[in-house]
Design an enzyme around this catalytic site. Structure first.
Site, PDB file in Angstrom:
ATOM      1  N   ASP A 117      -9.898  -1.692   0.953  1.00  0.00           N
ATOM      2  CA  ASP A 117      -9.490  -0.827  -0.061  1.00  0.00           C
ATOM      3  C   ASP A 117      -9.909  -0.830  -0.589  1.00  0.00           C
ATOM      4  OD1 ASP A 117      -7.037   1.336   0.538  1.00  0.00           O
ATOM      5  OD2 ASP A 117      -6.322   0.136  -1.043  1.00  0.00           O
TER       6      ASP A 117
ATOM      7  N   HIS B 204       0.701  -1.667   0.213  1.00  0.00           N
ATOM      8  CA  HIS B 204       0.384  -0.134   0.143  1.00  0.00           C
ATOM      9  C   HIS B 204       0.856   0.700  -0.015  1.00  0.00           C
ATOM     10  CE1 HIS B 204      -2.748   2.778   1.702  1.00  0.00           C
ATOM     11  NE2 HIS B 204      -3.933   2.645   0.404  1.00  0.00           N
TER      12      HIS B 204
END
Length: 1951
Positions: A485, A335
């Site tokens: 996400d 990420h």
């Protein structure tokens, strides 16, 4: 011990006995006893059935019997089944031995069947693990053999059995047998049964009540897990020992404390020896040793939570986020946002979900949950190593949650657990419709990557999606963090992002998760991920997928970090071989040369007088010219960095006379050698391109990738400083550099750091004496000043010739003219060379250029290049002559039209590699085609096997090339030089193409049309005037707009917020956010007719001209200047709109105007007063109040209130007789001026009318202002940002004419050039749908392009291509995609004609490419044709078509080449050929006056072939690292303005780790600047805070982590925002510790002592001197004043104060080795003897400072005790100190450094404190880590060895101080500290005391202090007078405090 059962059993029993005894002594009586196996021995002892001896003996015999028995091999194992299940499945020979818990059974028996059973269980997936029992099967049938023997010995030990109490619950007998006779009694039989029977532990645990307190008595808390699983949750679980704990005593006491916390009474006195009263007087009190334990954080419930029924303290769950390799959260590293790993926003939500589930004793997958109002306050940046701790706090009373990192709130929100779980709608799969663009995963994440979202594989969960992001499919792999996400990504995907910005989530309205539905619908994850459809509803702002629904995602623009890549920028130019004269014969350089010679002549004459017999007469050959002032001659050169030679001569001239002239001169030269090497006179050829040209020729012709270089005479020549950096620019070169010099040690000493940093080897070598041993086979020998070094140049050249390999080179830098510039200097340093040659040297030393050329040729060298600066020096490059005949060489003609020569080249290279075949060189010849690509191909072929035999001859001119047949003079010359590249240019010149450095700098241009913008958002130092972009002519034809000339522009708060980065562009209306520049809202100036106007513009008002809408303009009254007018539009429009239009202001009302001194405030006051309103206003300073009173006389004193606090409310209520400020029906309005200015807004006409009326009536008046010139733009922004202004801040763009109406005059100004596109022109990109092509198109659009033509033979193929084209078309860009092939004969013509339909062609970019890489042996003619077609034929056709069809409107003709062409890359010979052809075409176009540019790109990152086929941005090819695409576009912007036809750009890969000197910690200021996106921190205002520079919250987090991780500096976020670059420079280099004033400290190294610490150098100076120092003489008839030193022991601190006591003689007492150290009493007695030597009977005055106050007080007491009450003529004066204050400070210091208990046990408290004081002292003098130094000292055997070590450490800082002095300094410091801590006066002083106390006192409590007297009332019966002095403890001795103090002392002194 485990292998020996006897020792094991005895140890267990011993521990149990000890623990039982401790509990008994504490008064703990058990209600129940349960033992597991041998633990029942402990039960028997605790129950009173056995004595200590019997228990130990029973354990001993139990173990011994097991060891002595010959038992068969046995085994035990733990099985995860129930008791019944195990017994049903056990094989023969195995029994269930221990029933530990419901599903935890231990089996025991024969080894083989136990192991097989374990394997069987593992295959079935049942938990099974063998237990290490030393091969003994306890509690099995094996034990039957031991039972008789054990029975016999136990009966001897336990002769009498006892009845077991009811509290002992048996685990050896089942419950039904408990009442039997054998189970009731504790004795030998019971213990034997315990060994042979199964352990029924689980049955026994069932008897423990639900509220029991359990205490495990064992060497280790092994049973805790079983107890907690089995017993009721309300039970308490304690253990007394833990083998994992370092300090088990502490562990024991902690658990006793927990036992006490459960409500049990503990008698702790039994743990300590009995105390006999009364106690001795010296007994130490306990209270100082008792401390609060702050190692654990406890929740403190609020009153509201106590009052709420059923509430409990907030539940806190701590999560350690471990992202290291193999860590649970390793996937988080995927990420990445803008090169930073950020913890995902959905990760926080998942943590809150897990914490909630834990609080409710559920699994997250079982809990349906809804989160609302989620606010992400700050990002968590994941460090490269280590963990991150996040704390989740559930506030049950309010259904809120908070997540924090340390003391920083990270995320907050609300939660609910719905009673009726929501059931999501089942999402249908994505439908593909006609015309719908479908994006595949690679398209989606390519787009994300270019925006800054660097998602790795774990977070690339969108498999497919529509271009608008409305639907698609996600992957579900069982990870909730990545799935959530990915759903956020889907929400962002379809959003409009006009600025292509990086958006991060900041708020989420709600997230609803139904894991039950989700898992039921999509099941568990198999090996392959499950696909789940998603849908996004932009109207409702929802995104749904599976069991998740996200609503109301809000994002904010995150500033992108600047990409910091060191690019190598070069131009590629033809450089001829032979003699080249450099054109630096300019007047300034010539004048500098004359100045050097004149001053040198003067200097040598002066030195000859000062140093007789040391200046040779040969130095004095010149006479001064005379008539010149030497100082005037030199003055203008003293600050010029390029004039270091003259500056060093000046330093030599400043030397004083003496005996060591040569030594002093040599020292100065060594100190400034590197600077001298850069002098523009002596090193012009080394600091410019000649040297690089020579070195590149060497590298190009080197036969190996590793080049061996030797420098001769390196100490004086310092060529290594020039050569190595230049050769390092070659990405593939490996350098082996040796510096040789006859004075080797001196050279190494002078240049140690440079030699190490550049990895230079050294060798002793004297060109006149040394043999060549060890220095042969050099590829290159370099030397500077060989004439000065050598007594016989011919012999020296012969020696050098023998050192060079067969094809090696020699590079000479020699003084060849104007020898007087250096002659005397050289002779002085090197002495006289006695020349032995026949030829004559100039001045006996030097040769002319012609002499050198002849000499080099005669020495067997071939002269290749000679560069002369025409002032002093020449640079010679030569190599050994090539003597092999041409007969064996092969010649091959190379053509760009036909490629039949490819096979011949292949054949020749193959043969050249065959050792059996005698072959010569291979000459590739290209003649007749100026665009032949032979150069690039040869560069690549040279990198392949056999390529070293390749030579190139290329006719790049349009003329005929000389005859190169074998036997011709030209060919013989070329052969003799044997150079790889032989390029023929017009004029009959041979040479080669060379790379020359191009400075990466801003490009400037003269223009009258420019605007202001920041180059880097957030960095005010990057504010620049920039050339305005080209605009369409249609602008002037629109009658609603006027092109107005700007004279004054005004700054507004919006401009400051945008420039500093505090306001993102997306906060403005969308049409504004897309603009390049959005600074400037208002201006004053003239319209095209010359009429004076003022007005508003939506943006770009800070410019020389603006395109203004007519309805936003106002005429300026004749009485106003243009400067006046610029202050009016924004403030009055805002005020009228707010007060009158929105606020409906009525006459006679009361108005409160905050910040009335600001522009809008002044306008509002004026308008309100015109409406006869009563005005109240707030201001922050008295100055602003007085300003408003003067400007508005109607404002009385009652109208003003304070803007810095809330007192204005009370003030207004009092003045209005109680009227509330905010009524219940108040409405709030926000004024958005951007919206007000929009065309069609009905409110604008009202505001405009009000403005006109106000101007006419005089209500609208110009405001006060601060005006800055246009070149002070940064100052203007900073001035306003600091809030220092009153009224407006203006920028004067141009001067105002005297005439009222006239046409504006254009004023040219130098501005930054920024390329832009003309909106009417078409820009063609061939290969425009490739990765780089699309980014280039995006860049052109951002620079104003409105018309794009992209070519691609296959058209749009991918969703990403379609998405880009669609995005541009939505912006109004006309985009045409053509399939025309420009490589076809008519393709280019058709393309240009097609473009002309759209508009004139403004630029052509050829990015087309085909790759067919492979070694030449695998290449075919077809491969060359395919690769060369789009580049060679395509460029030829485009050249011809644009020449034919495009006129001067064509600005750019840009071809994308490759660094593989310019430098070569194996396997790309065809690609190198194609690119080289393009370069030659661009050169011809440039020569013809047409635009033409070829760019040799290195490896392109982010997009393109390398990214798609070779990996990520870490890819390296041919020594080049990937250059990020934004860096490429920035470089392109620079290149488009350059005059050169061929340019090169690449990022050199990191070759090797830095050396020790380079590998030190990064510079702190540079690290922080890099985070802020600032390239050059030195360009910033060093006093500007980081907040002012543009620090945002995300950057703040990264700065904080960088400070803590890399520099051990711990600061709060507030302190970080207030840091300045200057302060960062001061902090740099600190190893630990917080900034003074920081609220957080982490170690002893960060604590500080508030009393002055020692200054080592000062102490050492006074160590061997007298204790008494006279400071001033004064007047003899005045009483002397004696000062007593502070803790430092020095007296310099008193000199200022003493100088102000002019009349009295002043002395000071300093600490020396003669002063006793044991106590204050001894020190005082010694000092009394010293002052009595000056003043035997008095009277005198005594003053003590800090520590000296203790000594002075004791001296006064001793004088009084000796009957000398009148010895002191005045009160005892103490400067900010007293006995109690000093001892309190010292005790506080010792408390801060309290030794650890473990250290005290080993060394003793006082010894550890001694070491800590010593470590602290060292730390104050030298940058060391306190803890490291302390640990090092603690390991030493004695205190004396500690002192020796301290001296060794300090000697690194104080090299001139002896070891004994350093030891004394350290020891005396510690002794004075101890003396102060122990001093406690037992009697009181009868006289008076004056305390001269600092106003700013230390925050240390002083015991017994009253009324701020520092406790002096306890030691003084007289009066204590307190006088306050400005400053703190240290500053009282400086101004202004010292002056105040001197006056008070004078008043006290009795004359």
């Amino acid at each position: 011990m485990l292998k020996n059962t006897t020792k094991s059993f005895v140890s267990i029993a011993s521990t149990q006995i000890a623990l039982v005894n401790c509990l008994r002594d504490l008064g703990v009586t058990p209600d129940g006893l349960i033992g597991h196996s041998v633990g029942e021995l402990g039960c028997a002892y605790a129950d009173g059935g056995l004595t200590e001896e019997q228990t130990l003996l029973a354990a001993y015999w139990r173990g011994r019997c097991v060891m002595e028995a010959k038992l068969p091999p046995g085994a035990m194992a733990a099985i995860g089944l129930t008791w019944e299940e195990v017994n049903a499945r056990l094989p023969a020979g195995v029994v269930a031995a221990c029933h530990n818990a419901e599903d935890t059974i231990t089996i025991s028996g024969d080894e083989e069947p136990v192991n097989k059973f374990v394997e069987e269980m593992e295959r079935e997936g049942v938990f099974a693990r063998t237990v290490d029992s030393s091969g003994v099967a306890f509690h099995s049938h094996h034990m039957a053999a031991i039972a008789p023997q054990l029975q016999r010995v136990l009966e001897k030990v336990i002769k009498t059995r006892t009845l077991r109490s009811s509290s002992w619950i048996s685990t050896s007998y089942p419950e039904e047998l408990w009442d039997t006779e054998r189970a009731k009694w504790s004795g030998a039989s019971y213990l034997v049964n315990n060994l042979v029977s199964p352990v029924l532990y689980y049955d026994g645990l069932s008897k423990i009540p639900s509220n029991a307190i359990t205490i495990e008595i064992a060497p280790h808390c092994l049973m805790q897990a079983i107890l907690k699983r089995t017993l009721h949750p309300d039970c308490e679980f304690l253990s007394l020992m833990n083998r994992k704990e370092e300090d088990n005593l502490k562990y024991f006491l902690c658990n006793i404390g927990k036992l006490y916390a459960t409500g049990m009474n503990i008698d702790l006195n039994k743990l300590y020896p009995p105390v006999k009263y009364p106690l001795g007087v010296g007994t130490t009190t306990l209270s100082p040793g008792i401390k609060w334990d702050h190692t654990m954080s406890w929740d403190v419930p609020t009153a509201e939570e106590f009052l709420k029924v059923g509430s409990s303290c907030p539940s806190v769950t701590t999560f350690e986020i471990d992202t290291s390799e193999g860590g649970a959260e390793e996937f988080i590293r995927d990420h990445t946002m803008d090169e930073r790993v950020l913890y995902p926003g959905t990760g926080y939500v998942t943590l809150a979900w897990r914490a909630l589930a834990r609080m409710h004793n559920m699994l997250p997958e079982q809990m349906v949950v809804e989160f609302k109002d989620i606010a992400l306050h700050r990002a968590t940046i994941i460090p490269q190593s280590g963990t991150v701790t996040l704390e989740v706090r559930i506030l049950a009373a309010t259904n809120c949650f908070e997540i924090s990192e340390g003391d920083q709130l990270t995320v907050s929100g609300k939660y609910s657990i719905p009673e009726e779980p929501f059931v999501p709608e089942k999402q249908s799969s994505m439908k593909e419709e006609d015309g719908c663009i479908i994006l595949e995963r690679k398209d989606i994440y390519k787009d994300f990557r270019l925006l800054g979202y660097g998602y790795g594989p774990f977070f690339q969960g969108i498999k497919q999606a529509r271009n608008d992001g409305s639907s698609g499919t996600l992957e579900w792999n069982g990870n909730w963090v990545t799935f959530l996400d990915t759903l956020l990504q889907a929400s962002i995907l379809g959003r409009d992002n006009p600025g292509r910005c990086l958006h991060l989530p900041t708020r989420i309205q709600s997230i609803r998760i139904n894991p039950l539905f989700h898992l039921e619908s999509f099941g568990a994850v198999d090996e392959e991920a499950t696909e789940i459809p998603f849908h996004v509803d932009t109207v409702l702002s929802t995104c749904k997928s599976g069991g998740v629904e996200i609503t109301g995602l809000h994002t904010s623009v995150a500033p992108r970090r600047q990409i910091h890549q060191t690019t190598t920028l070069e131009s590629v130019q033809f450089v001829p071989y032979g003699v080249t004269a450099m054109s630096i014969q300019d007047t300034p350089t010539a004048e500098y040369g004359n100045a050097c010679q004149e001053y040198l002549t003067f200097l040598l004459g002066r030195l000859a007088l000062l140093y007789p017999n040391q200046v040779p007469k040969s130095c004095l050959l010149y006479q001064p010219a005379g008539g010149k002032n030497i100082e005037d001659l030199m003055s203008k050169y003293m600050s010029d960095e390029e004039c270091s030679y003259l500056q060093v001569l000046k330093l030599i001239g400043d030397l004083k006379g003496g005996n060591g002239l040569l030594t002093d001169v040599r020292r100065l030269i060594d100190q400034h050698a590197i600077q001298l090497s850069k002098d523009k006179l002596l090193s012009a050829l080394l600091c410019s391109h000649p040297l690089k040209t020579c070195l590149d020729i060497v590298w190009e012709n080197a036969s190996t990738p590793k080049v061996k270089v030797l420098e001769i005479g390196a100490r004086n020549g310092t060529m290594f400083a020039h050569v190595i950096p230049l050769m390092a620019s070659q990405p593939m070169l490996k350098l082996d550099f040796t510096a040789g010099d006859p004075n080797l040690e001196e050279m190494k000493s002078a240049f140690a750091d440079h030699l190490e940093a550049l990895h230079v080897k050294t060798h002793h070598f004297d060109i006149n004496k040394s043999e060549v041993n060890g220095l042969g086979n050099m590829n290159l020998v370099v030397t500077r000043g060989l004439a000065q070094q050598s007594s016989n140049i011919s012999d020296s050249l012969a020696k050098i010739h023998s050192m060079i390999d067969g094809s090696g080179f020699l590079l000479l830098h020699e003084l060849t003219m104007n020898h007087g510039i250096r002659h005397g200097f050289d002779q002085l340093i090197n002495g006289i060379n006695h020349s032995q040659e026949q030829f004559v040297r100039s001045l006996g030393v030097y040769l002319t250029q012609k002499q050198w050329e002849e000499l080099l040729v005669n020495s067997g060298f071939e002269l290749l290049s000679v560069f002369a600066d025409n002032v002093a020096s020449s640079l010679f490059l030569c190599r050994k002559k090539y003597t092999a005949p041409l007969s064996k060489d092969r010649f091959i003609e190379v053509s760009s039209e036909k490629y039949d020569w490819v096979e011949e080249v292949k054949d020749s290279l193959v043969k050249s590699q065959d050792p059996a075949t005698e072959t010569g060189r291979i000459w590739l010849v290209a003649d007749g085609q100026h665009y032949n690509g032979i150069v690039g191909m040869v560069n690549c072929l040279r990198q392949e096997d056999g390529g070293k035999n390749i030579r190139c001859i290329f006719n790049a001119s349009s003329a005929c090339m000389p005859d190169i047949s074998i036997g011709s003079i030209t060919m013989e010359t070329l052969s003799s030089k044997d150079l790889v590249m032989n390029v023929y240019q017009k004029g009959g010149v041979w040479g080669s193409y060379r790379h020359q450095f191009l400075q990466e700098a801003e490009q400037f241009v003269e223009t009258s049309d420019a605007y202001v913008n920041v180059l880097t958002r957030g960095d005010l130092s990057s504010l620049r005037w920039i050339k305005s972009p080209q605009t369409t002519s249609s602008d002037q034809q629109d009658c609603s707009h006027s092109r107005c000339s700007v004279y004054f522009s005004s700054l507004n708060f919006r401009d400051i917020m945008l420039a500093t980065g505090k306001l993102p562009p997306d906060a403005l209306p969308a049409e504004l956010a897309q603009k390049e520049c959005i600074l400037g809202l208002e201006f004053s100036g003239c319209d095209p007719e010359g009429k004076r106007i003022m007005g508003l513009v939506p943006s770009n008002g800070l410019a020389t001209s603006v395109l203004a809408e007519s309805h936003l303009l106002f005429e300026i009254p004749d009485s106003w200047s243009l400067e006046d007018a610029a202050t009016v539009p924004v403030v009055y429009c805002t005020a009228y709109y707010a007060l009158v239009v929105r606020g409906q202001l009525r006459r006679g009302e009361s108005v409160l105007i905050h910040s009335g001194s600001g522009g809008v405030g002044q306008a509002a006051i004026a308008i309100a007063l015109s409406y006869d309103c009563r005005v109240f206003t707030t201001v922050g300073t008295k100055e602003k109040r007085e300003f408003l009173k003067k400007k508005f006389p109607a404002l009385t004193e009652d109208a003003f209130a304070n803007s810095r606090d809330l007192s204005f409310e009370e003030h207004v209520m009092r003045q209005t007789k109680g009227m509330a400020i905010f009524l219940k029906n108040t409405s709030f309005h926000g004024v958005h001026l951007d919206r007000l200015m929009e065309k069609g807004n009905p409110d604008w006409s009202t505001v405009a009318d009000l403005m006109k009326d106000g101007i006419h009536s005089g209500v609208v008046q110009p405001l006060s202002r601060s005006t800055f010139d246009r070149d002070e733009i940064e100052d203007a922004f900073r001035f306003m940002a600091q809030g220092k202004h009153i009224g407006k801040v203006l920028v004067k763009v141009r001067g105002e004419e005297d005439e009222v109406r006239c046409s504006p005059r254009d004023e040219a100004m130098t501005v930054t050039l920024r390329n832009s596109c003309h909106p009417d022109k078409v820009y063609i990109i061939v290969g425009g749908l490739g990765g780089f092509g699309l980014e280039l198109a995006e860049w052109l659009v951002s620079r104003g392009c409105k018309k794009l033509l992209l070519t691609s033979r296959s058209g749009i193929k991918s969703g990403y291509q379609a998405r880009c084209v669609s995005r541009w078309q939505e912006k109004g860009i006309s985009v045409c995609v053509s399939k025309l092939d420009v490589a076809e004969e008519d393709g280019a013509i058709k393309l240009i004609r097609e473009s002309h339909v759209m508009g004139p062609v403004g630029g052509v970019f050829n990015l087309a490419m085909v790759l067919r890489d492979g070694l030449i042996e695998n290449q075919t003619t077809e491969d060359f044709l395919v690769v060369c077609k789009p580049k060679v034929r395509g460029t030829v056709n485009l050249d011809q078509a644009t020449r034919q069809l495009c006129g001067p409107e064509l600005d750019w003709f840009v071809m994308f080449s490759s660094v593989s062409c310019g430098r070569g890359n194996a396997g790309q010979s065809n690609y190198g050929f194609a690119n080289s052809s393009m370069e030659r075409i661009c050169e011809r176009r440039k020569a013809d006056g047409l635009p033409g540019l070829a760019i040799q790109w290195g490896v392109i990152g982010d997009v393109g072939v390398v990214m798609d086929t070779m990996g990520g941005n870490s890819t390296e090819v041919g020594g080049c690292a990937a250059q990020r695409i934004q860096s490429c576009l920035t470089t392109l912007d620079l290149f488009l303005s350059q005059p050169h036809p061929v340019l090169s750009c690449f990022v050199r890969a990191q070759r090797e780790k830095q050396s020790s000197s380079q590998g030190q910690k990064a510079n702190l200021a540079e690290s922080v600047a890099r985070i802020l996106g600032i390239n050059d921190p030195s360009s910033l205002n060093q006093d500007a805070t980081l907040a002012e520079i543009g620090l945002d919250s995300l950057m703040g987090v990264e700065v904080k982590q960088t400070l803590e991780r890399d520099f051990s500096v711990i600061l709060s976020m507030k302190e970080i925002r207030l840091l300045t670059m200057k302060k960062l420079g001061e902090l740099n280099g600190t190893d630990s510790g917080a900034e003074p004033g920081s609220s957080s400290t982490s170690s002893a190294a960060e604590k500080s002592l508030d009393i002055p610490l020692a200054n080592v150098s000062s102490i050492l100076e006074c160590q061997s001197k007298s204790s008494l120092v006279k400071l001033t003489d004064g007047t003899k008839d005045k009483n002397p004043v004696f000062f007593i030193h502070p803790l430092e022991g020095t007296v310099d601190v008193f000199r200022i104060l003493a100088s102000k006591l002019e009349m009295n003689p002043c002395y000071a007492l300093q600490f020396t080795s003669s002063v006793p150290m044991d106590s204050i009493t001894s020190i005082a007695a010694h000092y009394i003897a010293e002052i009595e030597a000056i003043s035997p009977t008095g009277p005198c005055h005594l003053i003590g400072y800090s520590f000296g106050a203790c000594v002075a007080t004791e001296m006064a007491l001793q004088l009084e005790a000796a009957g000398k009450e009148n010895y002191l003529a005045s009160p005892l004066m103490l400067i900010d100190g007293s006995p109690l204050s000093v001892s309190s400070q010292v005790k506080y210091f010792m408390h801060q450094y309290e030794p650890k208990e473990a250290e005290v046990k080993v060394h003793g408290w006082e010894a550890v404190m001694d070491v800590q004081i010593l470590a602290y002292y060292i730390q104050m003098q030298k940058q060391v880590l306190f803890d490291v130094m302390k640990d090092k000292l603690l390991c030493l055997p004695s205190y004396s060895s500690c002192l020796e070590t301290a001296a060794e450490v300090l000697s690194e800082e104080f090299a001139n101080v002896t070891k004994n002095d350093l030891m004394f300094s350290a020891k005396s410091f510690a002794m004075r500290l101890w003396a102060a801590s122990r001093y406690n006066p037992v009697i009181k002083y009868s006289g008076n005391i004056c305390l001269l106390k600092a106003m700013e006192t230390a925050n240390v409590a002083i015991e017994g202090e009253s009324n701020g007297d520092y406790g002096l009332a306890q030691v003084c019966n007289g009066d204590v007078d307190i006088q306050l002095i400005e400053g703190n403890h240290e500053l009282v001795m400086q101004e202004p405090g010292v002056t105040t103090m001197a006056e008070k002392i004078k008043d006290l002194i009795i004359v």
